[in-house]
Design a protein around this motif. Structure first.
Motif, short mmCIF file in Angstrom:
data_model
loop_
_atom_site.label_atom_id
_atom_site.label_comp_id
_atom_site.label_asym_id
_atom_site.label_seq_id
_atom_site.Cartn_x
_atom_site.Cartn_y
_atom_site.Cartn_z
N ALA A 147 26.40 7.39 -1.28
CA ALA A 147 25.94 8.48 -2.14
C ALA A 147 24.47 8.30 -2.52
N GLN A 148 24.04 7.05 -2.69
CA GLN A 148 22.65 6.79 -3.06
C GLN A 148 21.75 6.56 -1.85
N LYS A 155 31.47 4.53 -0.10
CA LYS A 155 31.03 5.86 -0.54
C LYS A 155 30.04 5.78 -1.71
N THR A 156 30.22 4.80 -2.57
CA THR A 156 29.30 4.65 -3.70
C THR A 156 27.90 4.27 -3.21
#
Lengths: 360, 360
Positions: free
Chosen positions: B262-263, B258-259
């Motif tokens: 997100a980008q 997810k990290t």
């Protein structure tokens, strides 16, 4: 504080491993079955008694003290196996792992196949101890422990749980095949001892393939030919082109084959050309030398085959595959290169040998 | 007398080699093109500027100073290529060759394919010089020199004949793919740097696969996830199961994905299960741990895939073949194991990526 905790954790683990290993009961491997010697005499972990052959070159003698191809055959019902061993103080060359050079690996038989089980990692260049395996299921395991490839093994003890048995087993391999050759036979650059190609050939065919690799020194000297001829073998494989100059190949190949043939009138002799040297992909003088070695070898073997119907040749084509990734340093096959050699040499060897009594 | 002659011969050869190398003209590799960095800043031969990420664990920072996956891209019409380089004073672990750990290897393009050309052998653990290739045909050669896998490279100079050119070439690989993982990604136990599997993936696909292997420490920490998410990549491959405990896999996998997501809302993320550990063939606790790691990873990735249509999974089956010979020590693939991983991962990766713009 965090560093201190890490150090304490490491110390605790080391102490606990040492305590666990100390709890094992050790047996000198000389009391078990040692397989892979070319001749039975001499110090246990030498491939033969070099003192019996005063005429062979000193460097060859020294290399024959390396335990390449030797293995200990035993069974145990222990759930842990530890080892303590000492080698000479030599350090590994830059194209080998320490595990291959002066460490060991263990295979266990499962469903009729020898299967990788564990390694003994050298922490120093002389004496070491290591827990090769733990947490095994109860029950009997048939084991083969391969000794260091490129070092002299001075002592070896095998440890099992005090209540467990440790039993010498017979040599699991049948029919003796001597494999004489260079560093490639000796085992450079297998990543561990059991991956040297003579050892893989044994496990995959069931034949007792004996490692007479003498790194950099397989030069077919007359005294070496005489020594090889004294060995009671069911077949001979000659992979000794890489170390001989093109001129030596011409001068010495016939003598080697004839010296063996004189003592073994009917045994198959299988000659193998040199692998292509990947170091010659761009270095033209390396490429030219290997081409000349292989051309001269082909000429000599073809000539001999006119009167020797038990002499066979395996050519160089495809021995390392075609992607040029099969060596560690342009000379020595890595495990990928050895796998490719095996894919050609094993079926070729089997096709030849099955014509002979006992090999069917 | 014979010994004296041998010593004289060795001295002559060393002297002649040194003289030959001294006759080369050396250029600092910082003036050529360095490829393989995950982020461009920081010391030349670090994979990124670790000072920019104060929150990542110190051990990970230290590992990112290793030059794994870095290579110098240049061309020359010299017929000889020499190198002088310095690394930190560390010595190789027992499961790697010194060539892989702190040496180098050179590839040259031939008929559109990168082909093995030579190695730089470390003779000491710090500063070394070596003639990588000589006796080459005249003409331009497009070269890639792979740096040490497991050591910090402190300096590097490339030497060619004084009259020859030495030209910085662009990165030959297109599209950036970050490959985050354990020691296996880092390169243990490839026999030389160019055989680490990210490097082989690059050469065989033409993609710029970047080695973010952090030996023993690919644990998906939140700070590492944040760092990875800052990288401008066209795809991410996550081969980070082996170092994370089964519990960490459950706790951290979703956060890592997810990290990054997100980008990078649309980039493909390819997750790979851990290879089966051959050390678990007989050690039941190793086998159980890997099974639990992979089961937890599968559960996490499957859950994420319900809402993330750019997330893919490559499973563990067949990654090392089926003969159990593909590792050096039961954990780390040898070159045979890496070859088998590539046979599965490369086509699976290509099937996924060709759906994305620019990868067709």
């Amino acid at each position: 504080m965090k560093k201190l905790l890490i150090i304490a954790f490491i110390l605790f683990n080391l102490t606990s491993l040492t305590a666990q290993m100390a709890a094992l009961q050790y047996t000198d491997a000389q009391n078990l079955t040692l397989i892979g010697k070319a001749l039975p005499d001499g110090p246990s972990y030498h491939r033969l008694d070099t003192a019996s052959f005063p005429a062979i070159p000193p460097t060859v003698k020294n290399l024959l003290t390396h335990s390449a191809g030797l293995a200990v055959s035993f069974s145990t019902n222990s759930t842990q196996i530890g080892v303590k061993w000492c080698t000479s103080p030599r350090a590994p060359g830059n194209n080998m792992t320490a595990i291959a050079y002066e460490g060991m690996d263990l295979y266990i038989k499962r469903n009729g196949q020898w299967q990788y089980a564990g390694v003994a990692r050298p922490r120093t260049n002389e004496c070491n101890e290591f827990m090769v395996l733990e947490n095994m299921a109860p029950g009997d395991k048939e084991c083969l422990l391969y000794l260091p490839l490129y070092d002299e093994t001075l002592s070896l003890q095998i440890g099992v749980e005090p209540e467990a048995n440790l039993i010498a087993k017979p040599n699991p391999f049948q029919k003796n095949i001597l494999l004489y050759g260079s560093s490639i036979v000796h085992g450079a650059s297998a990543s561990r001892p059991g991956l040297a190609y003579p050892a893989r050939l044994s496990r995959e065919t069931g034949y007792n393939v004996i490692n007479l690799g003498v790194s950099g020194n397989a030069r077919m000297e007359p005294a070496v030919a005489e020594m090889i001829a004294t060995m009671q073998m069911d077949a001979f494989i000659l992979d000794c082109v890489p170390n001989s100059s093109p001129e030596q190949v011409t001068e010495r190949t016939a003598n080697l084959v004839k010296t063996i043939r004189a003592q073994h009138p009917e045994v198959p002799i299988i000659a193998i050309q040199s692998i292509v040297r990947e170091g010659g992909n761009f270095n033209r003088s390396i490429a030219e030398r290997v081409a000349a070695q292989n051309a001269n070898f082909l000429r000599e073997i073809s000539q001999l085959q006119q009167t020797d119907r038990h002499l066979y040749l395996i050519t160089a084509e495809g021995l390392l595959g075609d992607d040029h990734e099969g060596t560690t340093d342009g000379t020595h096959p890595n495990d990928l290169g050895f796998d490719r050699m095996l894919q050609k040499i094993k079926p070729a060897m089997q096709d030849i040998l099955e014509k002979y009594s006992g090999f069917e």
